[in-house]
Write an enzyme that holds these catalytic residues in place. Structure first.
Site, PDB file in Angstrom:
ATOM      1  CD  GLU A  83     -10.035   6.875   5.056  1.00 16.63           C
ATOM      2  OE1 GLU A  83      -9.331   6.710   4.315  1.00 16.63           O
ATOM      3  OE2 GLU A  83     -10.568   5.992   5.825  1.00 16.63           O
TER       4      GLU A  83
ATOM      5  CG  HIS B  82      12.667   1.487  26.981  1.00 10.97           C
ATOM      6  ND1 HIS B  82      13.530   1.788  27.984  1.00 10.97           N
ATOM      7  CD2 HIS B  82      11.393   1.001  27.478  1.00 10.97           C
ATOM      8  CE1 HIS B  82      13.006   1.122  29.138  1.00 10.97           C
ATOM      9  NE2 HIS B  82      11.780   0.713  28.804  1.00 10.97           N
TER      10      HIS B  82
ATOM     11  CE  LYS C 219     -10.689   3.545  -2.695  1.00  5.65           C
ATOM     12  NZ  LYS C 219     -12.196   3.469  -1.995  1.00  5.65           N
TER      13      LYS C 219
END
Length: 421
Positions: free
Chosen positions: A268, A294, A410
């Site tokens: 960010e 793994h 937003k």
């Protein structure tokens, strides 16, 4: 104590000037200018006057000793740092037996799950939002206000927000306890402010030692002029096109939430348009060793050569050692080489072996090692990464402390709801 090392010097054939003294000094002066400009207040948090926080802890000592549950209502920078530090330190004996929940997601299943066993009489709710206008936080705050009638039981609610924010003004009007921070302390850089250290203090951690660790890194950088962070930032940004991905390989499950904090801080802060309107940034990836040896390690070793690797480990994870029994199982004798070793030793040797494998593949790598996990070492680690992010942002020529892409999302959400109505 935090120790670092790197292999970056091996990759400087095309930029031999990069780590020269005059170049490092010029870069340091840029960081110093930003610090003194007060564009962000996090630089000063290790030295801040936290009288208000300690007064709250002292004045409410009896009530805080009685609670069994602490609920943090907040998202992103309002919760990730606290969660990271608590996960790193929760094994310590002085951590109080308080259940910690985070209301940060608007998923109704998660909300119900977290609140199912909550008894408000033994709970403190802390709502954290810089403005109070974050839709997730505001919606969750409204939900608990109604569910537990908290406006009638105001000592069970505390708010942490920017001074004079809409949320702060609401608290003043409703006579709700609130603690404020300065507006220039961004959410993802706020864990060493009241947003992080107050909840951590309630949980029993020594927040003075946490800040002391951060102060130590600040002193090393700005006073002693140690250059490790400058060099790392210079290498990463000057090789942005060749190595656009930074992998944090953390060796212990206790780092799982620190990894998430790092990914928000790095992504960010640095994924931005620069002053020339060019898209910039380094993609953060966070792994847990030895589990991800793994899975993702295969991609690092033989996949596209576009990643730098940072190893993070602890020399001594616990004071009490757990040992692998000296038992030989038929048909599994090839694993007996680890018998009688401690699990801590096994984990650290797995880290060393992976480092050496990556070095042989000539992949850029650095390492961060903590001597042990305690408040001071965690404070060092937090401030190290905050400083590194700031240094990288200066080199990228981006505004490290805003998030216009997030704000755009937003705005769209608000418009969607407007159309629904």
């Amino acid at each position: 104590m935090l120790k670092t090392s790197n292999t970056y010097e091996n990759f400087l054939q095309n930029n031999p000037h990069l780590f020269q003294k005059d170049h490092l000094n010029h870069f340091f002066q840029q960081v110093l200018i930003e610090k003194n400009s007060n564009v962000t207040g996090y630089y000063h948090l290790p030295f801040a006057d936290n009288t208000t926080i300690f007064e709250y802890l002292k004045n409410n000592e009896s009530f805080l000793d009685s609670i069994k549950t602490l609920v943090i209502i907040g998202i992103g920078g309002s919760s990730l740092g606290t969660k990271a530090i608590d996960t790193l330190l929760s094994h310590q004996p002085h951590r109080k037996k308080i259940k910690l929940y985070f209301l940060e997601h608007t998923d109704p299943i998660t909300i119900q799950k977290h609140l199912r066993h909550i008894h408000w009489q033994k709970t403190l709710f802390i709502a954290i939002s810089k403005s109070g206008l974050t839709i997730e936080t505001t919606s969750l705050l409204k939900f608990v206000l109604k569910k537990y009638a908290l406006l009638k039981h105001k000592n069970h609610l505390l708010v942490i927000t920017d001074i004079n924010s809409p949320l702060h003004q609401w608290c003043c009007k409703e006579n709700i306890q609130s603690i404020t921070i300065q507006p220039n302390i961004g959410g993802r850089f706020s864990v060493l402010s009241a947003i992080g250290i107050l909840p951590l203090g309630i949980l029993g951690y020594d927040i003075k030692k946490l800040l002391k660790g951060a102060e130590k890194i600040s002193q090393q950088f700005f006073v002693e002029r140690k250059e490790e962070i400058l060099k790392k930032a210079l290498f990463l940004i000057n090789n942005e096109k060749n190595f656009p991905i930074n992998v944090l390989f953390s060796y212990s499950n206790v780092f799982k939430h620190f990894n998430l904090w790092y990914m928000q801080l790095w992504g960010e802060s640095l994924g931005k348009l620069d002053i020339h309107q060019q898209r910039r940034g380094l993609t953060p990836i966070a792994l847990i060793g030895s589990i991800d040896q793994h899975s993702f390690l295969q991609l690092i070793m033989q996949g596209t050569r576009n990643k730098t690797i940072t190893f993070l480990n602890v020399e001594n994870l616990t004071e009490e050692s757990l040992y692998i029994p000296n038992i030989s199982l038929e048909g599994l004798e090839s694993t007996d080489f680890a018998n009688k070793s401690s699990f801590n030793q096994l984990l650290n040797l797995q880290c060393v072996a992976t480092k050496q494998s990556i070095m042989k593949e000539n992949i850029p790598m650095d390492s961060i090692t903590l001597e042990r996990l305690c408040e001071e070492s965690v404070g060092e680690l937090i401030f190290y990464y905050e400083l590194l992010t700031s240094c990288a942002g200066i080199l990228l020529q981006v505004d490290t402390y805003n998030q216009p892409g997030v704000e755009f999302g937003k705005k769209v959400l608000r418009e969607k709801f407007t159309h629904l109505k």
